[in-house]
Design a protein around this motif. Structure first.
Motif, PDB file in Angstrom:
ATOM      1  N   GLU A   1     106.837  60.942  15.242  1.00 23.75           N
ATOM      2  CA  GLU A   1     107.088  62.252  15.848  1.00 23.75           C
ATOM      3  C   GLU A   1     108.495  62.761  15.566  1.00 23.75           C
ATOM      4  OE1 GLU A   1     106.562  60.876  20.107  1.00 23.75           O
ATOM      5  OE2 GLU A   1     108.058  62.468  20.309  1.00 23.75           O
ATOM      6  N   VAL A   2     109.404  61.882  15.190  1.00 22.77           N
ATOM      7  CA  VAL A   2     110.740  62.373  14.811  1.00 22.77           C
ATOM      8  C   VAL A   2     110.812  62.414  13.284  1.00 22.77           C
ATOM      9  CG1 VAL A   2     113.217  61.978  14.961  1.00 22.77           C
ATOM     10  CG2 VAL A   2     111.751  61.366  16.883  1.00 22.77           C
ATOM     11  N   GLN A   3     110.916  63.615  12.765  1.00 24.60           N
ATOM     12  CA  GLN A   3     110.992  63.778  11.303  1.00 24.60           C
ATOM     13  C   GLN A   3     112.283  64.533  10.984  1.00 24.60           C
ATOM     14  OE1 GLN A   3     107.324  65.897  10.566  1.00 24.60           O
ATOM     15  NE2 GLN A   3     106.298  64.459  11.931  1.00 24.60           N
ATOM     16  N   ILE A   4     113.113  63.904  10.199  1.00 23.15           N
ATOM     17  CA  ILE A   4     114.427  64.510   9.944  1.00 23.15           C
ATOM     18  C   ILE A   4     114.664  64.591   8.437  1.00 23.15           C
ATOM     19  CG2 ILE A   4     116.906  64.295  10.343  1.00 23.15           C
ATOM     20  CD1 ILE A   4     116.301  62.684  12.839  1.00 23.15           C
ATOM     21  N   GLU A   5     115.094  65.752   7.986  1.00 20.44           N
ATOM     22  CA  GLU A   5     115.411  65.884   6.568  1.00 20.44           C
ATOM     23  C   GLU A   5     116.794  65.293   6.288  1.00 20.44           C
ATOM     24  OE1 GLU A   5     115.953  69.800   4.940  1.00 20.44           O
ATOM     25  OE2 GLU A   5     116.061  68.994   2.902  1.00 20.44           O
ATOM     26  N   VAL A   6     116.884  64.521   5.238  1.00 13.43           N
ATOM     27  CA  VAL A   6     118.197  64.018   4.784  1.00 13.43           C
ATOM     28  C   VAL A   6     118.549  64.867   3.564  1.00 13.43           C
ATOM     29  CG1 VAL A   6     119.476  62.010   3.954  1.00 13.43           C
ATOM     30  CG2 VAL A   6     117.600  61.706   5.579  1.00 13.43           C
ATOM     31  N   PRO A   7     119.393  65.866   3.784  1.00 11.15           N
ATOM     32  CA  PRO A   7     119.602  66.848   2.710  1.00 11.15           C
ATOM     33  C   PRO A   7     120.629  66.373   1.681  1.00 11.15           C
ATOM     34  CG  PRO A   7     120.851  67.462   4.647  1.00 11.15           C
ATOM     35  CD  PRO A   7     120.180  66.161   4.982  1.00 11.15           C
ATOM     36  N   PRO A   8     120.601  66.976   0.498  1.00 12.40           N
ATOM     37  CA  PRO A   8     121.687  66.684  -0.449  1.00 12.40           C
ATOM     38  C   PRO A   8     122.973  67.319   0.073  1.00 12.40           C
ATOM     39  CG  PRO A   8     120.236  68.390  -1.317  1.00 12.40           C
ATOM     40  CD  PRO A   8     119.645  67.964  -0.019  1.00 12.40           C
ATOM     41  N   PRO A   9     124.129  66.845  -0.365  1.00 10.35           N
ATOM     42  CA  PRO A   9     125.380  67.451   0.130  1.00 10.35           C
ATOM     43  C   PRO A   9     125.516  68.874  -0.405  1.00 10.35           C
ATOM     44  CG  PRO A   9     125.810  65.804  -1.574  1.00 10.35           C
ATOM     45  CD  PRO A   9     124.357  65.746  -1.310  1.00 10.35           C
ATOM     46  N   ARG A  10     125.510  69.823   0.499  1.00 12.14           N
ATOM     47  CA  ARG A  10     125.492  71.222   0.028  1.00 12.14           C
ATOM     48  C   ARG A  10     126.868  71.859   0.063  1.00 12.14           C
ATOM     49  NH1 ARG A  10     120.322  71.475   3.434  1.00 12.14           N
ATOM     50  NH2 ARG A  10     118.744  71.101   1.858  1.00 12.14           N
ATOM     51  N   THR A  11     127.762  71.335   0.889  1.00 12.41           N
ATOM     52  CA  THR A  11     129.092  71.972   0.988  1.00 12.41           C
ATOM     53  C   THR A  11     130.159  71.057   0.380  1.00 12.41           C
ATOM     54  OG1 THR A  11     129.567  70.917   3.099  1.00 12.41           O
ATOM     55  CG2 THR A  11     128.418  73.023   3.190  1.00 12.41           C
ATOM     56  N   VAL A  12     131.300  71.674   0.102  1.00 13.07           N
ATOM     57  CA  VAL A  12     132.427  70.897  -0.447  1.00 13.07           C
ATOM     58  C   VAL A  12     132.816  69.795   0.550  1.00 13.07           C
ATOM     59  CG1 VAL A  12     134.891  71.019  -1.030  1.00 13.07           C
ATOM     60  CG2 VAL A  12     133.323  72.741  -1.901  1.00 13.07           C
ATOM     61  N   ASP A  13     132.835  70.137   1.821  1.00 15.55           N
ATOM     62  CA  ASP A  13     133.246  69.142   2.826  1.00 15.55           C
ATOM     63  C   ASP A  13     132.305  67.937   2.833  1.00 15.55           C
ATOM     64  OD1 ASP A  13     135.376  70.557   3.554  1.00 15.55           O
ATOM     65  OD2 ASP A  13     134.537  71.370   5.417  1.00 15.55           O
ATOM     66  N   GLN A  14     131.011  68.205   2.674  1.00 10.31           N
ATOM     67  CA  GLN A  14     130.065  67.074   2.655  1.00 10.31           C
ATOM     68  C   GLN A  14     130.314  66.187   1.431  1.00 10.31           C
ATOM     69  OE1 GLN A  14     126.462  69.394   2.910  1.00 10.31           O
ATOM     70  NE2 GLN A  14     126.176  68.907   5.079  1.00 10.31           N
ATOM     71  N   ARG A  15     130.609  66.824   0.301  1.00 10.55           N
ATOM     72  CA  ARG A  15     130.875  66.003  -0.899  1.00 10.55           C
ATOM     73  C   ARG A  15     132.201  65.256  -0.762  1.00 10.55           C
ATOM     74  NH1 ARG A  15     128.424  70.567  -3.122  1.00 10.55           N
ATOM     75  NH2 ARG A  15     130.354  71.548  -3.783  1.00 10.55           N
ATOM     76  N   VAL A  16     133.174  65.905  -0.130  1.00  8.35           N
ATOM     77  CA  VAL A  16     134.456  65.209   0.116  1.00  8.35           C
ATOM     78  C   VAL A  16     134.185  63.958   0.947  1.00  8.35           C
ATOM     79  CG1 VAL A  16     136.614  65.336   1.437  1.00  8.35           C
ATOM     80  CG2 VAL A  16     135.997  67.191  -0.100  1.00  8.35           C
ATOM     81  N   SER A  17     133.347  64.136   1.961  1.00  9.26           N
ATOM     82  CA  SER A  17     133.071  63.013   2.862  1.00  9.26           C
ATOM     83  C   SER A  17     132.409  61.840   2.110  1.00  9.26           C
ATOM     84  CB  SER A  17     132.187  63.550   3.990  1.00  9.26           C
ATOM     85  OG  SER A  17     131.779  62.551   4.818  1.00  9.26           O
ATOM     86  N   ILE A  18     131.476  62.163   1.202  1.00 10.07           N
ATOM     87  CA  ILE A  18     130.819  61.093   0.433  1.00 10.07           C
ATOM     88  C   ILE A  18     131.812  60.449  -0.546  1.00 10.07           C
ATOM     89  CG2 ILE A  18     128.976  60.558  -1.229  1.00 10.07           C
ATOM     90  CD1 ILE A  18     127.356  62.827   0.031  1.00 10.07           C
ATOM     91  N   LEU A  19     132.608  61.298  -1.217  1.00 11.35           N
ATOM     92  CA  LEU A  19     133.603  60.741  -2.150  1.00 11.35           C
ATOM     93  C   LEU A  19     134.601  59.847  -1.416  1.00 11.35           C
ATOM     94  CD1 LEU A  19     134.234  63.896  -4.376  1.00 11.35           C
ATOM     95  CD2 LEU A  19     133.366  61.686  -5.187  1.00 11.35           C
ATOM     96  N   GLN A  20     134.896  60.242  -0.215  1.00  9.64           N
ATOM     97  CA  GLN A  20     135.843  59.437   0.591  1.00  9.64           C
ATOM     98  C   GLN A  20     135.264  58.042   0.852  1.00  9.64           C
ATOM     99  OE1 GLN A  20     136.814  61.551   4.101  1.00  9.64           O
ATOM    100  NE2 GLN A  20     138.701  60.425   4.461  1.00  9.64           N
ATOM    101  N   VAL A  21     133.958  57.998   1.191  1.00 11.80           N
ATOM    102  CA  VAL A  21     133.315  56.698   1.422  1.00 11.80           C
ATOM    103  C   VAL A  21     133.481  55.800   0.188  1.00 11.80           C
ATOM    104  CG1 VAL A  21     131.045  55.600   1.601  1.00 11.80           C
ATOM    105  CG2 VAL A  21     131.616  57.504   3.103  1.00 11.80           C
ATOM    106  N   HIS A  22     133.317  56.415  -1.004  1.00 12.77           N
ATOM    107  CA  HIS A  22     133.304  55.588  -2.215  1.00 12.77           C
ATOM    108  C   HIS A  22     134.666  55.382  -2.864  1.00 12.77           C
ATOM    109  CE1 HIS A  22     128.996  55.154  -2.145  1.00 12.77           C
ATOM    110  NE2 HIS A  22     128.915  56.424  -1.805  1.00 12.77           N
ATOM    111  N   THR A  23     135.696  56.087  -2.372  1.00 11.24           N
ATOM    112  CA  THR A  23     137.025  55.888  -3.008  1.00 11.24           C
ATOM    113  C   THR A  23     138.058  55.347  -2.028  1.00 11.24           C
ATOM    114  OG1 THR A  23     137.600  58.171  -2.494  1.00 11.24           O
ATOM    115  CG2 THR A  23     136.737  57.758  -4.708  1.00 11.24           C
ATOM    116  N   ARG A  24     137.650  55.231  -0.754  1.00 16.02           N
ATOM    117  CA  ARG A  24     138.650  54.857   0.250  1.00 16.02           C
ATOM    118  C   ARG A  24     139.317  53.513  -0.075  1.00 16.02           C
ATOM    119  NH1 ARG A  24     136.108  53.727   5.142  1.00 16.02           N
ATOM    120  NH2 ARG A  24     135.586  55.885   5.504  1.00 16.02           N
ATOM    121  N   SER A  25     138.472  52.546  -0.466  1.00 12.39           N
ATOM    122  CA  SER A  25     139.082  51.223  -0.657  1.00 12.39           C
ATOM    123  C   SER A  25     139.980  51.209  -1.896  1.00 12.39           C
ATOM    124  CB  SER A  25     138.035  50.123  -0.680  1.00 12.39           C
ATOM    125  OG  SER A  25     137.278  50.246  -1.831  1.00 12.39           O
ATOM    126  N   MET A  26     139.611  51.967  -2.945  1.00 11.57           N
ATOM    127  CA  MET A  26     140.522  51.977  -4.112  1.00 11.57           C
ATOM    128  C   MET A  26     141.840  52.673  -3.766  1.00 11.57           C
ATOM    129  SD  MET A  26     139.163  54.557  -7.132  1.00 11.57           S
ATOM    130  CE  MET A  26     137.433  54.183  -7.225  1.00 11.57           C
TER     131      MET A  26
END
Ligand SMILES: Nc1ncnc2c1ncn2[C@@H]1O[C@H](COP(=O)(O)OP(=O)(O)OP(=O)(O)O)[C@@H](O)[C@H]1O
Length: 599
Positions: free
Chosen positions: A449-474
């Motif tokens: 009964e709970v159906q949630i869309e997991v959207p692609p990153p549509r805004t610059v801020d969302q992409r910044v957030s994903i890039l941050q996850v993958h570059t933080r440790s470097m």
């Protein structure tokens, strides 16, 4: 007065002040040993009159020098205080308490910096020693007393101290013992409370409290709390489980950056509200409200947008007591009629055991918690299992494969409705790129009964957030060439002022990566790192010095540009454009060649 007269008049004072400094250096150890009352200040700043007499050392320099010496001296005392406090926490000895009081007295009398006095007082408070109790009592255990007298006095002091401590604990349970007492907050009256007060008097409990304090300061306090929960015999197993779920998802646990998930904060907030909240609520309350925890969650969306990543992280939070089960739809399916249902039944009927950690604390060996703990099943490529029965449009055009799939869906429905009994509470998280392929019966309330869309990153801020996850440790390791690289790192040594800062670099990259999915952004970070490594290895090969490899290996802006091209070349620009423009998953299905698929 002439200059010569001045010099003659000054000489005795200079000699006097040097003698005073040397004498001070000898006297100090005696004060530390507590043999002299620390009432007079032993390191005095020079008086204004002395300065006016024309000392050849500038007054400011002299002041600074004395202040530095004073601070060193007080820091020595602070170290002394810390080791006394450590011993006091473990032994609770009244003798140590007296010595701590004496050291604090000296610090208060001698320290020129008020901050150092505060530091000493804070340390004492943190160790749970009440400040009012640190009277500068002169220890009655003096040299010259016989051993028997010493022992008697000590015993008397200890009895007195214990009595004080007990009465203080009753009155003052929330105050000066600060961290320690607030962690073990008992009910204000009654037997349990008194047991806690008494048990806190034993040395082994001091030691345990100290370890717990350490853990709580390090943010590792879940263990403490799980222990308390599991040891409460009055609590039902399901209440214990829901409290553990509440602990696992409380605070900032659902924040994307903490989970390593970027740009999906809205999705996480919705899952928290609709799925985690009922699981974390006390079962009795749910019963009274007539609510049941969700049994199925469907995460749908474009490929590479983080559905699997999200489901795994959610599973760990929603099921802190047992490992999650991850199956892929095609794995469950089998060409023999009946085998697919059997596979599916096995997934439901054989949940992994709860972790031993939760078992060993239970009087029944963990059986009741085992039955109450949630089992999370993640079904990747869910559409392979749950496709609409009877072929597309219910026309029954899929032959044997269609028949097999129909009975799998029936089996799934039976499990989710409780027609086919479940051995433990179960949550199924289905993942699909194509929601419209899922049999509508499975999407009804009470099932997925709970159906949630997991959207692609549509805004610059969302992409910044994903890039941050993958570059933080470097970045944190100083391997990313940016203006604000960590001090002392390889990147900081090569950085120049005209470089972008870390945040600016992420903004630039996010703008360039318009239309990229989460997986592609992760790919950009990996590719950039491998470009840098490749260059560093070349440098190393030509110089054959390992130092040069480490120094050269920093990821540059140019590495990211090459990486973006790599990803574009391997995935193709059109895919990204399509991804960026498709707002609902239903857009995909219209052109989906798989929809007409027959096995
Ligand atoms: N929102 C995100 N935040 C951080 N990393 C992400 C995100 N989305 C994707 N990734 C990265 O991409 C990888 C692949 O993503 P994942 O497998 O979760 O996507 P998916 O939606 O399940 O794709 P598919 O439908 O093809 O299975 C992840 O392991 C992660 O490294």
């Amino acid at each position: 007065m002439t200059g010569e007269h001045k010099r003659k008049g000054l000489l005795p004072f200079v000699i006097y002040s040097q003698v005073l400094l040397v004498a001070t250096a000898f006297v100090r150890p005696n004060v530390l040993a507590g043999r002299f009352p620390p009432s007079t200040s032993l390191i005095s700043l020079p008086s204004q009159a002395n300065v006016d007499r024309g000392s050849n050392i500038s007054a400011t320099n002299q002041n600074e020098e004395i202040l530095v010496k004073n601070n060193k001296y007080i820091e020595g005392l602070l170290e002394n205080l810390t080791s006394l406090l450590d011993r006091w926490i473990i032994t609770g000895s009244p003798k140590l308490q007296t010595r701590i009081g004496n050291v604090l007295n000296i610090i208060e009398a001698e320290a020129k910096e008020p901050e150092l006095i505060k530091k000493a007082q804070r340390n004492i408070q943190r160790a749970g020693l009440s400040l009012e109790r640190r009277q500068p009592e002169k220890s009655t255990v003096d040299l010259g007393k016989t051993d028997e007298e010493k022992r008697r006095t000590e015993a008397e002091q200890r009895r007195q101290w214990e009595a004080d401590r007990r009465s203080k604990a009753v009155v003052d349970q929330h105050s000066s013992r600060s961290v320690l007492s607030s962690r073990t907050t008992p009910s204000p009256t009654g037997e349990n409370f008194m047991k806690q007060v008494d048990s806190s008097l034993y040395p082994q409990n001091f030691a345990r409290e100290k370890i717990e304090l350490q853990k709580s300061l390090e943010g590792d306090n879940v263990d403490n709390q799980t222990e308390t929960l599991a040891n409460d015999p009055g609590k039902s197993a399901s209440a214990k489980v829901s409290e553990l779920v509440a602990l696992a998802g409380a605070g900032s646990s659902f924040e994307g950056q903490n989970l390593g998930i970027g740009g999906l904060d809205d999705v996480l907030a919705e899952v928290k509200r609709r799925v985690w909240t009922p699981l974390a609520a006390p079962p009795l309350l749910l019963q009274e409200l007539g609510i049941q925890p969700v049994r199925g969650l469907l995460l749908y969306g474009k490929p590479g947008c983080g559905k699997t990543l999200l489901a795994r992280k959610l599973g760990q939070m929603l099921s802190p007591l047992r490992p999650i089960t991850v199956v892929s739809g095609p794995e469950v399916m089998d060409k023999f009629v009946g085998s697919s249902e059997k596979n599916l039944r096995e997934v439901f009927d054989n949940p992994p055991d709860i972790y031993d950690y939760f078992r060993i604390r239970e009087s029944d060996g963990g059986e009741s918690v085992e039955r109450a703990a949630l089992h999370v099943i993640v079904m990747d490529e869910f559409d392979a299992i749950a496709r609409s029965r009877g072929g597309r449009g219910g026309s029954g055009d899929q032959g044997d494969a269609g028949v097999a799939r129909d009975s799998v869906v029936n089996q799934l429905l039976a499990k989710m409705d409780g027609v086919d009994t479940l051995c433990v509470p179960t949550l199924v998280i289905g993942l699909t790129n194509k929601r419209s392929l899922i049999d509508p019966a499975l999407l009804r309330p009470g099932r997925f009964e709970v159906q949630i869309e997991v959207p692609p990153p549509r805004t610059v801020d969302q992409r910044v957030s994903i890039l941050q996850v993958h570059t933080r440790s470097m970045h944190e390791a100083g391997r990313l060439l940016v203006r604000d690289a960590p001090i002392g790192s390889a990147a900081a040594r090569q950085a120049t002022i005209d470089l972008p800062s870390y945040d600016e670099l992420l903004q630039m990259l996010a703008a360039e990566c318009d239309g990229f999915s989460g997986a592609s952004l992760a790919g950009v970070s990996r590719a950039a790192a491998s470009h840098s490594l490749e260059r560093a290895i070349e440098v190393f090969a030509s110089h054959a010095r390992s130092g040069s490899l480490l120094e050269a290996c920093v990821v540059t802006r140019e590495d990211f540009s090459s990486a973006i091209n790599d990803v574009l070349n391997s995935v193709g620009t059109d895919d990204f454009k399509e991804e960026a423009s498709a707002d609902t998953e239903d857009d995909t299905n219209d052109n989906d060649p798989d929809t007409d698929e027959a096995d």
